[in-house]
Design an enzyme around this catalytic site. Structure first.
Site, PDB file in Angstrom:
ATOM      1  N   HIS A  39      -1.675 -10.408  -0.691  1.00 10.72           N
ATOM      2  CA  HIS A  39      -0.233 -10.644  -0.868  1.00 10.72           C
ATOM      3  C   HIS A  39       0.204 -11.929  -0.177  1.00 10.72           C
ATOM      4  CE1 HIS A  39       0.240  -6.668  -2.590  1.00 10.72           C
ATOM      5  NE2 HIS A  39       1.512  -6.935  -2.801  1.00 10.72           N
ATOM      6  N   LYS A 104       0.856   4.235  -0.535  1.00  8.38           N
ATOM      7  CA  LYS A 104       1.269   5.419   0.219  1.00  8.38           C
ATOM      8  C   LYS A 104       2.237   5.001   1.299  1.00  8.38           C
ATOM      9  CE  LYS A 104      -2.480   5.491   3.635  1.00  8.38           C
ATOM     10  NZ  LYS A 104      -1.798   5.616   4.921  1.00  8.38           N
TER      11      LYS A 104
END
Lengths: 184, 279
Positions: A39, A104
């Site tokens: 990212h 998650k």
């Protein structure tokens, strides 16, 4: 199992808007793995105004760094990692057409706001169920940043990949609502 | 003095690294099954069912339960009448290297916290050594994942905080952890000792099996009370709401300084790995 909704990638705004937090969803098609290290690289390219190694339009990113592949297998166990580490980079990716994320754990307010603005959905996969989840991955190809090892960006071909809508594009949050519902 | 061959340490550690990552303890599987009876949330029950299936697949195919195969935390109880020819810490690291490489386990360790690169063999291990009487060597490998470790905390409290302060800190830590440590969690609690020792106690608490109460009835009751309170929070499996937020709370204690009241919480995910061998 709850009645699951089957969806195919890439996602359209229309599909995204139909999904509601709490829905069980089975994803089929191509999805892309990326963790915080990847990212950061994508984010740096965006800041420099350069082209990304993948077109994010309509795509789903899966926060995952698989274990090594045993001989005879397509991929090693590949469950979700904590999504929050990608939060600082996520709004920029949503602005470039990213429609879904699988991971998650809870997201930041900035991410949730950007999801409503750009119409995107956040799915929860079961952390620690990595061996089971890997059975729904049928093919793997490294797309970028091979040097990052498990953190490289991989294109996964998935069939009936099981997830739950945690945050929808309407601002509903299963983490908050679920906890409220079952609190004593 | 009993001589223990260097390679026995290497082979044992390599085997324990693999077994810990492939084979979930029966105590945990039983806890998941019991959880299915208690869990009211349909999503929560789906998740517990997935965890049971996941454990079956990992065991049958000998592949890791979770892709995060953890930091190799090793508890070494060294009998003072046992002797290993060579550097036992290097033997442990060689075992980790072999276990993680041959076992197709993910390597997640950076050589330096700021400037580092992946060491590509999951070394070095974290080794906690205790000297004990006798000529045996007891080795426990407890691979620890990052997601749950990140939700852990040490607090240097005030003696006036007492046991109620401990309870409040534990509950608050679990609430703030929410979905991140992969609930249902195991909560390790250390009370007493010093700043560094209390964290060790909390980690050591995670080596117990489900249902193994603190031998002191006072702390056994606190464990039960905290477990019930945590499961009333509603966080549920993977934090998506439900009854089963924690499977256990384990407390370990140590004498303390009159001025200090250290408390530590070390959270483990449901893939609570630890395997032991005695050489």
């Amino acid at each position: 199992m709850a009645q699951a909704i089957a969806i195919n990638t890439p996602l359209t705004d229309e599909q995204v808007m139909k999904l509601k937090s709490g829905d069980s969803v089975l994803i089929t098609g191509r999805i892309y793995t990326a963790r915080d290290a990847a990212h950061k690289k994508l984010h740096d390219l965006i800041k420099q105004g350069e082209k990304l190694p993948l077109d994010l339009q309509g795509q789903i990113i899966y926060y995952a760094g698989p274990a090594p592949t045993k001989p005879g297998y397509v991929i090693g166990p590949a469950g979700p990692t904590t999504s929050g580490r990608c939060d600082p980079y996520t709004p920029d990716l949503l602005a470039r057409g990213l429609k879904g994320m699988i991971g998650k754990g809870v997201r930041s307010k900035d991410v949730l706001d950007a999801m409503q603005k750009y119409k995107a959905v956040y799915f929860a996969a079961t952390g620690g169920a990595a061996a089971l989840i890997s059975k729904n991955i049928k093919a793997v190809k490294i797309v970028a940043y091979e040097e990052l090892g498990p953190e490289a960006i991989r294109e996964l071909e998935v069939v009936d990949f099981p997830v739950i809508v945690a945050n929808d594009a309407h601002g509903n949050d299963l983490y908050a609502e679920g906890m409220k519902k079952y609190r004593r | 003095m009993r001589e223990v061959p260097y390679n026995d340490i290497v082979d044992t550690v390599a085997r324990l690294c693999m077994e810990a990552n492939y084979f979930l303890g029966d105590d945990l599987l039983t806890a998941f099954r019991k959880g299915l009876d208690v869990e009211e949330s349909e999503t929560g029950r789906d998740i517990l069912g997935q965890l049971i299936k996941n454990a079956e697949i990992a065991k049958n195919e000998q592949i890791p339960l979770c892709q995060d195969c953890g930091f190799a935390v090793v508890f070494l109880e060294m009998g003072t009448e046992a002797h290993v020819a060579g550097d036992i810490i290097e033997a442990i690291n060689e075992g980790v290297r072999r276990g993680y490489t041959d076992g197709y386990l993910r390597k997640s360790i950076l050589s330096d916290p700021v400037k580092g690169k992946n060491t590509d063999d999951n070394t070095p291990a974290i080794v906690h050594t205790t000297l004990v009487p006798g000529d045996k060597i007891k080795i426990t490998v407890a691979p620890k994942g990052g997601g749950s470790e990140n939700m852990s905390e040490v607090k240097m409290g005030k003696p006036a905080d007492g046991i109620e302060g401990v309870k409040a800190f534990v509950i608050d830590r679990v609430i703030r952890s929410s979905s991140n440590p992969c609930p249902p969690i195991i909560v390790g609690v250390g009370i007493g000792g010093t700043f560094e020792y209390v964290a060790f106690l909390a980690k050591k608490a995670l080596l117990r099996n489900i249902g193994e109460r603190n031998p002191d009835p006072f702390y056994a009751d606190v464990e039960k009370e905290l477990l019930a309170k945590i499961n009333d929070l509603g966080i549920g499996p993977m934090g998506l709401g439900g009854r089963i937020t924690a499977l256990e709370v384990f407390i370990e204690t140590h004498p303390r300084h009159i001025a200090s009241f250290p408390v530590a919480v070390n959270i483990n995910c449901h893939v609570a790995r630890h395997k032991t061998a005695i050489i």
